[in-house]
Scaffold this motif. Structure first.
Motif, PDB file in Angstrom:
ATOM      1  N   ALA A 249       0.831  -1.208   0.000  1.00  0.00           N
ATOM      2  CA  ALA A 249       0.000   0.000   0.000  1.00  0.00           C
ATOM      3  C   ALA A 249       0.863   1.255   0.000  1.00  0.00           C
ATOM      4  O   ALA A 249       0.586   2.225  -0.724  1.00  0.00           O
ATOM      5  N   VAL A 250       1.938   1.242   0.795  1.00  0.00           N
ATOM      6  CA  VAL A 250       2.849   2.386   0.834  1.00  0.00           C
ATOM      7  C   VAL A 250       3.548   2.555  -0.514  1.00  0.00           C
ATOM      8  O   VAL A 250       3.698   3.672  -1.025  1.00  0.00           O
ATOM      9  N   LEU A 251       3.961   1.448  -1.119  1.00  0.00           N
ATOM     10  CA  LEU A 251       4.646   1.509  -2.409  1.00  0.00           C
ATOM     11  C   LEU A 251       3.752   2.119  -3.481  1.00  0.00           C
ATOM     12  O   LEU A 251       4.193   2.974  -4.261  1.00  0.00           O
ATOM     13  N   LEU A 252       2.498   1.702  -3.534  1.00  0.00           N
ATOM     14  CA  LEU A 252       1.585   2.251  -4.539  1.00  0.00           C
ATOM     15  C   LEU A 252       1.337   3.736  -4.303  1.00  0.00           C
ATOM     16  O   LEU A 252       1.241   4.520  -5.258  1.00  0.00           O
ATOM     17  N   THR A 253       1.244   4.138  -3.040  1.00  0.00           N
ATOM     18  CA  THR A 253       1.045   5.556  -2.721  1.00  0.00           C
ATOM     19  C   THR A 253       2.223   6.397  -3.200  1.00  0.00           C
ATOM     20  O   THR A 253       2.055   7.446  -3.836  1.00  0.00           O
ATOM     21  N   VAL A 254       3.425   5.908  -2.907  1.00  0.00           N
ATOM     22  CA  VAL A 254       4.634   6.633  -3.304  1.00  0.00           C
ATOM     23  C   VAL A 254       4.750   6.686  -4.822  1.00  0.00           C
ATOM     24  O   VAL A 254       5.117   7.712  -5.409  1.00  0.00           O
ATOM     25  N   ARG A 255       4.402   5.584  -5.482  1.00  0.00           N
ATOM     26  CA  ARG A 255       4.522   5.532  -6.941  1.00  0.00           C
ATOM     27  C   ARG A 255       3.522   6.461  -7.612  1.00  0.00           C
ATOM     28  O   ARG A 255       3.852   7.159  -8.585  1.00  0.00           O
ATOM     29  N   LEU A 256       2.287   6.486  -7.114  1.00  0.00           N
ATOM     30  CA  LEU A 256       1.274   7.360  -7.704  1.00  0.00           C
ATOM     31  C   LEU A 256       1.623   8.838  -7.528  1.00  0.00           C
ATOM     32  O   LEU A 256       1.254   9.671  -8.352  1.00  0.00           O
ATOM     33  N   LYS A 257       2.338   9.159  -6.452  1.00  0.00           N
ATOM     34  CA  LYS A 257       2.772  10.537  -6.229  1.00  0.00           C
ATOM     35  C   LYS A 257       4.084  10.853  -6.944  1.00  0.00           C
ATOM     36  O   LYS A 257       4.586  11.970  -6.866  1.00  0.00           O
ATOM     37  N   GLU A 258       4.662   9.819  -7.615  1.00  0.00           N
ATOM     38  CA  GLU A 258       5.876   9.987  -8.420  1.00  0.00           C
ATOM     39  C   GLU A 258       7.053  10.485  -7.592  1.00  0.00           C
ATOM     40  O   GLU A 258       7.818  11.349  -8.018  1.00  0.00           O
ATOM     41  N   TRP A 259       7.213   9.912  -6.382  1.00  0.00           N
ATOM     42  CA  TRP A 259       8.378  10.210  -5.550  1.00  0.00           C
ATOM     43  C   TRP A 259       9.431   9.136  -5.822  1.00  0.00           C
ATOM     44  O   TRP A 259       9.509   8.128  -5.127  1.00  0.00           O
ATOM     45  N   GLN A 260      10.261   9.352  -6.829  1.00  0.00           N
ATOM     46  CA  GLN A 260      11.164   8.317  -7.297  1.00  0.00           C
ATOM     47  C   GLN A 260      12.195   7.922  -6.246  1.00  0.00           C
ATOM     48  O   GLN A 260      12.485   6.735  -6.054  1.00  0.00           O
ATOM     49  N   ASP A 261      12.762   8.893  -5.551  1.00  0.00           N
ATOM     50  CA  ASP A 261      13.770   8.575  -4.536  1.00  0.00           C
ATOM     51  C   ASP A 261      13.169   7.745  -3.404  1.00  0.00           C
ATOM     52  O   ASP A 261      13.769   6.773  -2.929  1.00  0.00           O
ATOM     53  N   ALA A 262      11.991   8.149  -2.956  1.00  0.00           N
ATOM     54  CA  ALA A 262      11.329   7.387  -1.898  1.00  0.00           C
ATOM     55  C   ALA A 262      10.921   6.007  -2.398  1.00  0.00           C
ATOM     56  O   ALA A 262      10.970   5.022  -1.651  1.00  0.00           O
ATOM     57  N   GLU A 263      10.549   5.920  -3.676  1.00  0.00           N
ATOM     58  CA  GLU A 263      10.129   4.629  -4.227  1.00  0.00           C
ATOM     59  C   GLU A 263      11.266   3.618  -4.197  1.00  0.00           C
ATOM     60  O   GLU A 263      11.060   2.443  -3.900  1.00  0.00           O
ATOM     61  N   ASP A 264      12.483   4.058  -4.496  1.00  0.00           N
ATOM     62  CA  ASP A 264      13.621   3.141  -4.472  1.00  0.00           C
ATOM     63  C   ASP A 264      13.819   2.530  -3.089  1.00  0.00           C
ATOM     64  O   ASP A 264      14.201   1.364  -2.971  1.00  0.00           O
ATOM     65  N   MET A 265      13.551   3.301  -2.050  1.00  0.00           N
ATOM     66  CA  MET A 265      13.683   2.789  -0.692  1.00  0.00           C
ATOM     67  C   MET A 265      12.511   1.869  -0.334  1.00  0.00           C
ATOM     68  O   MET A 265      12.699   0.785   0.231  1.00  0.00           O
ATOM     69  N   VAL A 266      11.288   2.288  -0.685  1.00  0.00           N
ATOM     70  CA  VAL A 266      10.103   1.505  -0.338  1.00  0.00           C
ATOM     71  C   VAL A 266      10.091   0.177  -1.090  1.00  0.00           C
ATOM     72  O   VAL A 266       9.630  -0.840  -0.564  1.00  0.00           O
ATOM     73  N   VAL A 267      10.609   0.172  -2.313  1.00  0.00           N
ATOM     74  CA  VAL A 267      10.682  -1.069  -3.089  1.00  0.00           C
ATOM     75  C   VAL A 267      11.513  -2.115  -2.353  1.00  0.00           C
ATOM     76  O   VAL A 267      11.157  -3.298  -2.307  1.00  0.00           O
ATOM     77  N   GLN A 268      12.615  -1.688  -1.761  1.00  0.00           N
ATOM     78  CA  GLN A 268      13.465  -2.622  -1.011  1.00  0.00           C
ATOM     79  C   GLN A 268      12.733  -3.172   0.209  1.00  0.00           C
ATOM     80  O   GLN A 268      12.845  -4.355   0.530  1.00  0.00           O
ATOM     81  N   VAL A 269      11.982  -2.293   0.886  1.00  0.00           N
ATOM     82  CA  VAL A 269      11.209  -2.739   2.051  1.00  0.00           C
ATOM     83  C   VAL A 269      10.142  -3.733   1.605  1.00  0.00           C
ATOM     84  O   VAL A 269       9.949  -4.786   2.235  1.00  0.00           O
ATOM     85  N   TYR A 270       9.450  -3.417   0.528  1.00  0.00           N
ATOM     86  CA  TYR A 270       8.387  -4.296   0.043  1.00  0.00           C
ATOM     87  C   TYR A 270       8.936  -5.667  -0.359  1.00  0.00           C
ATOM     88  O   TYR A 270       8.391  -6.702   0.034  1.00  0.00           O
ATOM     89  N   ASP A 271      10.028  -5.672  -1.121  1.00  0.00           N
ATOM     90  CA  ASP A 271      10.611  -6.955  -1.535  1.00  0.00           C
ATOM     91  C   ASP A 271      11.138  -7.744  -0.339  1.00  0.00           C
ATOM     92  O   ASP A 271      11.090  -8.981  -0.329  1.00  0.00           O
ATOM     93  N   SER A 272      11.629  -7.042   0.676  1.00  0.00           N
ATOM     94  CA  SER A 272      12.096  -7.733   1.886  1.00  0.00           C
ATOM     95  C   SER A 272      10.934  -8.419   2.600  1.00  0.00           C
ATOM     96  O   SER A 272      11.052  -9.569   3.047  1.00  0.00           O
ATOM     97  N   PHE A 273       9.803  -7.732   2.701  1.00  0.00           N
ATOM     98  CA  PHE A 273       8.632  -8.339   3.334  1.00  0.00           C
ATOM     99  C   PHE A 273       8.051  -9.470   2.480  1.00  0.00           C
ATOM    100  O   PHE A 273       7.479 -10.423   3.014  1.00  0.00           O
TER     101      PHE A 273
END
Length: 342
Positions: A249-273
Motif C-alpha cells: 500500500a505504501v509503495l503504490l502511494t509513493v509511486r502514484l505521487k511519483e516520488w522516485q527517490d522514496a520509491e527506491d527505498m520503499v521497493v526494497q522494504v516491500y521486496d524484503s517483506f
C-alpha cells in the motif's frame, strides 16, 4: 508525439533492476535458506500425509491442499534467488516473469483460502455448536478442493493477460487505458484476498477466546485446541501476509505521487517483506500439528530420533491427548488416552 515520448521514457527506464545490490544479495541468500529448509520439510510432510497419515481417511483434505500450495511456492524460490543474485527484481524473460507471479498468486490465494476454511470450521465447532456446520460437510467431499483451486485461477488472470512493467506496474504511464484496468484489478485482488480473510480470522479468534473464558470443565480441551488452531493461523497471517500488504500500500502511494527517490527505498522494504512472506511454507506445519494430533504423532514417529521421542512429554497440553486418573485398590493409576482432533 507526446504519447511516443511517454512510451520511449517507459522503455528506457528499467524499474525492474534492483535499486541496491547489497540488499538484494542478502535477500537472495535468505530465499536460498528458505528453499533449503522448506523443500525437505514439505516433502516430508507430503510423505506423511500420503503414506502414513492417509489424509483422505482422516478428514484432512484441506490440510493436504495447504501442503500442495506450499510446495508450489518452494519450487519457485530458486528462480527468485537467481534473479536477485543477478541484479533483477524479476526475470528479464516476460513469460518466466508472468509464470512466477502466477505461481505466487496461486500459492498465496490457496494458502489463505484453506487456512481460513480451517478457522471457520473451528469457529462453528465451538461457538456455533448445534448449528449446521457446512465446512464439516464440505470436508467429506474432495471435489470442493478442486472447486476452490478453479475459483482461484480467474484471480490470477491479470498476471497473464498483458506484459506489465516489472509485474507490478500500477501508477506507470502507458499508451492505453487497458494496462490501468488490468493492474487495478490485480491490486484489488491482492488486497482483497488479505484484508477480507483477516477480518474473518480476527472475528473467529475473538469469538473462540470469549467462549474459552466462559468454558465449562468438559469443554476445556476442545476449546483450547480450537483456540490454538486459530491463533496459529493468526500468527501465519501476521508474520507472512500483513507486513507485505502494508508495504504494498505504501509503495503504490509513493509511486502514484511519483516520488522516485522514496520509491527506491520503499521497493526494497516491500521486496524484503515479500521474502519474509515465503516462510509460510515453514510455519504451516505448526498449523497441521495443532489441527490434528494424529498428523503430529505420525510425523514424530517417522522422522524424530528415538532418543528425542523418549524425551517428549506424554501429555499434549490439551491439544491431542488427555490424562484420566483412576483410583484402584492398589493406589492411583494414570491412563493417557490419545484423542484425535476432528
Amino acid at each position: 508525439m507526446s504519447s511516443q515520448q511517454n512510451m520511449s521514457t517507459n522503455e528506457t527506464i528499467d524499474h525492474c533492476k534492483v535499486p541496491n545490490q547489497v540488499t538484494y544479495k542478502t535477500l537472495s541468500w535468505l530465499v536460498i535458506g528458505e528453499f533449503v529448509l522448506g523443500l525437505p520439510l514439505n516433502l516430508s510432510v507430503l510423505y506423511i500425509f500420503i503414506f502414513r497419515f492417509k489424509f483422505w481417511k482422516n478428514k484432512s483434505i484441506f490440510l493436504f491442499n495447504i501442503v500442495v500450495a506450499d510446495f508450489l511456492l518452494v519450487v519457485c524460490l530458486p528462480a527468485k534467488a537467481y534473479h536477485y543474485q543477478n541484479g533483477n527484481r524479476r526475470s528479464p524473460d516476460k513469460m518466466v516473469c508472468k509464470t512466477m507471479i502466477f505461481m505466487l498468486f496461486l500459492n498465496r490465494g490457496a494458502s489463505i483460502a484453506f487456512l481460513i476454511t480451517l478457522s471457520i470450521d473451528r469457529y462453528f465447532n465451538v461457538v456455533q455448536l448445534g448449528r449446521r456446520n457446512i465446512v464439516k460437510v464440505l470436508k467429506k467431499s474432495p471435489h470442493v478442493c478442486i472447486v476452490i483451486w478453479l475459483l482461484l485461477l480467474p484471480l490470477t488472470i491479470p498476471t497473464m493477460v498483458k506484459t506489465f512493467e516489472c509485474c507490478n506496474s500500477l501508477g506507470r504511464k502507458y499508451e492505453t487505458p487497458f494496462h490501468d484496468v488490468t493492474d487495478t484489478f490485480r491490486e484489488v485482488v491482492y488486497f482483497g484476498q488479505i484484508i477480507i480473510p483477516f477480518i474473518i480470522l480476527v472475528y473467529c479468534t475473538v469469538r473462540i477466546v470469549n467462549r474459552l473464558q466462559r468454558k465449562t470443565v468438559g469443554e476445556k480441551a476442545k476449546l483450547r485446541r480450537a483456540m490454538c488452531v486459530v491463533l496459529s493461523v493468526f500468527v501465519v497471517f501476521s508474520v507472512c501476509f500483513l507486513p507485505s500488504t502494508v508495504a504494498r500500500a505504501v509503495l503504490l502511494t509513493v509511486r502514484l505521487k511519483e516520488w522516485q527517490d522514496a520509491e527506491d527505498m520503499v521497493v526494497q522494504v516491500y521486496d524484503s517483506f515479500m521474502v519474509l512472506s515465503y516462510i509460510d511454507c515453514l510455519l504451516d506445519p505448526l498449523v497441521y500439528c495443532f489441527c490434528n494430533s494424529g498428523f503430529k504423532d505420525a510425523y514424530i514417529s517417522t522422522f524424530c530420533p528415538t532418543f528425542l521421542r523418549n524425551r517428549l512429554p506424554d501429555t499434549d497440553f490439551g491439544l491431542g491427548t488427555t490424562t484420566i486418573t483412576t483410583t484402584t485398590t492398589s493406589g492411583i493409576r494414570e491412563i493417557t488416552l490419545p484423542i484425535l482432533a476432528k
